[in-house]
Design a protein around this motif. Structure first.
Motif, PDB file in Angstrom:
ATOM      1  N   CYS A 433      -4.694 -17.124 -45.077  1.00 55.94           N
ATOM      2  CA  CYS A 433      -3.765 -16.774 -44.011  1.00 55.94           C
ATOM      3  C   CYS A 433      -2.887 -17.975 -43.682  1.00 55.94           C
ATOM      4  CB  CYS A 433      -4.517 -16.342 -42.757  1.00 55.94           C
ATOM      5  SG  CYS A 433      -5.547 -14.866 -43.002  1.00 55.94           S
ATOM      6  N   VAL A 435      -1.575 -18.566 -40.794  1.00 58.19           N
ATOM      7  CA  VAL A 435      -1.863 -19.023 -39.430  1.00 58.19           C
ATOM      8  C   VAL A 435      -3.319 -18.737 -39.094  1.00 58.19           C
ATOM      9  CG1 VAL A 435       0.515 -18.740 -38.645  1.00 58.19           C
ATOM     10  CG2 VAL A 435      -1.073 -16.822 -38.461  1.00 58.19           C
ATOM     11  N   ARG A 436      -3.798 -19.367 -38.039  1.00 54.58           N
ATOM     12  CA  ARG A 436      -5.187 -19.173 -37.617  1.00 54.58           C
ATOM     13  C   ARG A 436      -5.320 -18.082 -36.562  1.00 54.58           C
ATOM     14  NH1 ARG A 436      -9.812 -21.604 -37.981  1.00 54.58           N
ATOM     15  NH2 ARG A 436      -8.901 -23.300 -39.175  1.00 54.58           N
ATOM     16  N   GLN A 437      -4.384 -18.052 -35.597  1.00 53.02           N
ATOM     17  CA  GLN A 437      -4.497 -17.141 -34.468  1.00 53.02           C
ATOM     18  C   GLN A 437      -3.601 -15.927 -34.649  1.00 53.02           C
ATOM     19  OE1 GLN A 437      -6.832 -17.758 -32.364  1.00 53.02           O
ATOM     20  NE2 GLN A 437      -7.246 -19.888 -32.958  1.00 53.02           N
ATOM     21  N   GLY A 441      -3.831 -13.763 -38.285  1.00 52.90           N
ATOM     22  CA  GLY A 441      -4.451 -15.068 -38.454  1.00 52.90           C
ATOM     23  C   GLY A 441      -5.850 -14.980 -39.039  1.00 52.90           C
ATOM     24  N   ASN A 443      -8.749 -16.045 -38.035  1.00 55.26           N
ATOM     25  CA  ASN A 443      -9.845 -15.656 -37.137  1.00 55.26           C
ATOM     26  C   ASN A 443      -9.950 -14.139 -37.016  1.00 55.26           C
ATOM     27  OD1 ASN A 443     -10.322 -18.346 -36.727  1.00 55.26           O
ATOM     28  ND2 ASN A 443      -9.436 -18.440 -34.676  1.00 55.26           N
ATOM     29  N   ARG A 444      -8.815 -13.470 -36.785  1.00 55.02           N
ATOM     30  CA  ARG A 444      -8.827 -12.014 -36.607  1.00 55.02           C
ATOM     31  C   ARG A 444      -9.125 -11.313 -37.929  1.00 55.02           C
ATOM     32  NH1 ARG A 444      -5.646  -9.115 -32.799  1.00 55.02           N
ATOM     33  NH2 ARG A 444      -5.385 -11.115 -31.718  1.00 55.02           N
ATOM     34  N   THR A 529      -7.425 -20.503 -43.507  1.00 57.31           N
ATOM     35  CA  THR A 529      -6.007 -20.874 -43.506  1.00 57.31           C
ATOM     36  C   THR A 529      -5.649 -21.533 -44.839  1.00 57.31           C
ATOM     37  OG1 THR A 529      -6.414 -23.061 -42.544  1.00 57.31           O
ATOM     38  CG2 THR A 529      -6.001 -21.239 -41.011  1.00 57.31           C
ATOM     39  N   PRO A 546       2.287 -13.895 -41.493  1.00 55.64           N
ATOM     40  CA  PRO A 546       2.357 -13.261 -40.163  1.00 55.64           C
ATOM     41  C   PRO A 546       3.560 -12.344 -40.048  1.00 55.64           C
ATOM     42  CG  PRO A 546       3.127 -15.529 -40.050  1.00 55.64           C
ATOM     43  CD  PRO A 546       2.609 -15.325 -41.455  1.00 55.64           C
ATOM     44  N   SER A 550       7.211 -18.658 -37.867  1.00 49.83           N
ATOM     45  CA  SER A 550       6.385 -19.671 -37.209  1.00 49.83           C
ATOM     46  C   SER A 550       6.769 -21.037 -37.752  1.00 49.83           C
ATOM     47  CB  SER A 550       4.893 -19.402 -37.476  1.00 49.83           C
ATOM     48  OG  SER A 550       4.097 -20.526 -37.128  1.00 49.83           O
TER      49      SER A 550
END
Length: 602
Positions: A433, A435-437, A441, A443-444, A529, A546, A550
């Motif tokens: 991914c 991004v992380r959030q 992201g 995490n999700r 990531t 995403p 970003s």
């Protein structure tokens, strides 16, 4: 134009602290110091004042500040006792339009002086006996220029060399042959001390495994093979960490005891760590950096490999080096006009993994050129089976695509009983991914995948232990020899009655088990990531972009993700976001590139 970042508490506190050292608590000094703190957090070696002059800056308390005009700003900084030229010890150093935290100015100049000093050392001759060994270890190919042979010659002749190149160009193959060459040619080969190192534990494991496999096929005596180091260490372990200290055991007062130091994945080495390594080298030691100049720079400040590998120097060599290369390597038509710096840079240009018809290779080259439309066209072209594009524009579409993929094909380690085989499957497929959030992201996405797999396996989302949970270490722990970026699996341990342990690869096809209670901080890793994937390779990679632009998106990020794959890549996202990402080139602000170009030490 200045980047869009926000001043936070630590930046403002630092700014006020330094402003208080100046007459009248200068607002200009406050802003300069606060922005320099912010720039360093963002990965820059310094603050480029010219980019921020007259700009409006926002802070996390919703206050905004207007930066002075450049001339006015420079005048106020010059009058402040906290700002100097480097001759005196001051917290900030002003050099042209660049403002540095003093330690980063010192790091940058240390690296600059090392490169320039080592590049100025004169070329040595190549003994006839060495030429015979060279030709045995590096058989002449039919190519007009065999860049691996040129790289080997550079290391033989020069005290400092960077070998750069994309995936599959043979950087590691070249360096293991170079080590054999130096060992066999050295009069004191029995005493030649060699260190192999990489910035992360993951990169260490990969290099260790590859080196062990490659050295067995070398055309050299067994006694030479035996002298090639079997152990690779992280840079931190090589330098000797001190508990709760930013300093290392080895420094300019306690040099490393090696004659040759090889650093793999050098694009990941940040400016402070590179400077500390260079300080710790013996004056007569050789240094070889391996890395892909087109990959992401380090997370921490600096872009050392990229600054050293300046495009105007590649491929270009001095007349003396060109003459030696023509005689020894049979390289024809090398471009002259370079200097000692150019002689120390060799780019391997033939990919043995991604040929001319490889979709991954074609897309990677297009991304590096900034050719977004061409890259996306190849991704969408079904004539290239090793790449694919999926139009994903919403969270719902992403969840449906994940459900289809993981509902149809679970990760390869599920259902595997032997820990060695299960851990070996970690290299098959990886979700990356940008991004992380957020909904796109890492995490999700990890949560989504766990929910999908819970219907088929004994997966308990967010649980610390369940059979087959992939994990990534996010902190260094020297006591258990686990480092940031290391990946493993939580499995029932057959040797302890089925108690859950974490299993990690050793680099030799074996695994080691760690009790869960001893694990450093870690996280679930079905998805990670792109930054965290550096130093890794997988058979297949799924890259998730995403649904909005970003600041982290760049062509270097996308190229790094793409080149983690050995066999196949899928990119999921929106076409406009992909195009914007390819067009966004990462810029790290600093003076190293210009100083090397000028070729002058301060």
């Amino acid at each position: 134009m200045a980047e869009s970042f926000e001043l936070v508490g630590i930046d403002k506190h630092f700014g006020r602290l330094l402003a208080n050292l100046c007459t009248g608590e200068s607002e200009a000094v406050f802003l300069a110091a606060a922005l320099t703190s912010m720039a360093t957090r963002a990965g820059h070696a310094c603050l480029d004042l010219s980019l921020w002059a007259s700009m409006v800056v926002t802070a996390d308390d919703r206050n905004s500040y207007r930066c002075p005009e450049l001339g006015e700003w420079l005048e106020e900084l010059a009058e402040c006792a906290a700002v100097g030229s480097g001759a005196d010890v001051t917290p900030l150093v002003l050099e042209d339009d660049r403002l540095y935290l003093r330690r980063y100015w010192e790091y940058e100049n240390d690296v600059m002086r090392f490169v320039l000093d080592r590049s100025r050392e004169s070329l040595a001759g190549v003994p006839r006996a060495a030429v015979e060994i060279f030709n045995r270890l590096f058989p002449d190919s039919a190519r007009e220029c065999d860049w691996q042979r040129v790289a080997a010659l550079a290391v033989f002749l020069r005290p400092f060399v960077v070998i750069t190149g994309g995936p599959g160009t043979g950087k590691t193959t070249t360096v293991v042959r170079i080590i054999a060459l130096l060992l066999e040619c050295s009069e004191n080969g029995d005493d030649l001390k060699i260190a192999l190192t990489a910035p992360t534990g993951k990169a260490v494991m990969r290099l260790q495994g590859v080196m062990a496999a490659l050295k067995e096929g070398l055309s050299c005596p067994d006694k030479v093979k035996e002298k090639i180091p079997a152990r690779v260490s992280t840079l931190h372990r090589l330098l000797g960490p001190r508990k709760d200290s930013p300093f290392f055991v080895h420094d300019e007062n306690n040099r490393l005891p090696f004659d040759l130091v090889v650093v793999d994945e050098a694009s990941m080495v940040d400016l402070p760590l590179m400077a500390k390594l260079l300080r710790a080298l013996r004056p007569e030691a050789k240094l070889v950096l391996l890395g892909d100049r087109n990959q992401l720079a380090s997370v921490e400040p600096g872009a050392v490999l990229g600054d050293i590998c300046r495009r105007e120097l590649l491929p270009k060599f001095s007349a003396g080096f060109t003459e030696a290369a023509a005689k020894i390597t049979n390289a024809k038509n090398l471009v002259t006009g370079g200097d000692g710096q150019a002689d120390s840079l060799v780019e391997l240009q033939v990919s043995h993994r991604f040929g001319e018809r490889s979709g991954i290779g074609i897309v990677g080259r297009a991304i590096n050129r900034g050719a977004a439309d061409g890259a996306l066209q190849i991704l969408r072209d079904e004539g290239y089976p090793d790449v694919a594009w999926r139009d994903i524009g919403s969270e719902g579409e992403l969840r449906r695509e994940l459900a289809a993929r993981f509902g149809r094909r679970s990760p390869g380690w599920f259902g595997v009983e032997k820990p060695e085989e299960a851990v070996g499957a970690l290299g098959e497929t990886q979700v990356l991914c940008a991004v992380r959030q957020g909904p796109f992201g890492a995490n999700r996405v990890n949560r989504y995948i766990e929910e999908i797999l819970a219907g088929k396996w004994e997966v308990t989302p967010e649980a610390a232990a369940y059979q087959g949970r992939p994990l990534m270490v996010v902190d260094n722990n020297y006591e258990v020899n686990l480092f940031n970026g290391d990946t493993g699996l939580v499995l029932k341990d057959p040797e302890s009655g089925g108690v859950f342990h974490a299993f990690f690869p050793t680099g030799g096809g074996e695994v080691r088990r760690i009790p869960l209670a001893l694990l450093p901080e870690h996280e679930t890793a079905y998805a990670m990531t792109i930054h965290k994937s550096q130093g890794s390779e997988f058979d297949e990679v799924v890259v998730i972009l995403p649904d909005h632009q970003s600041a982290v998106l760049s062509r270097e990020l996308l190229y790094t993700a793409l080149t983690r794959a050995r066999q196949r890549v899928e990119v999921w996202g929106r076409g406009d976001i992909f195009n914007d990402t390819v067009e966004a080139e990462t810029r790290r602000h600093g003076g190293l590139r210009d100083k090397l170009l000028a070729g002058l030490s301060p």
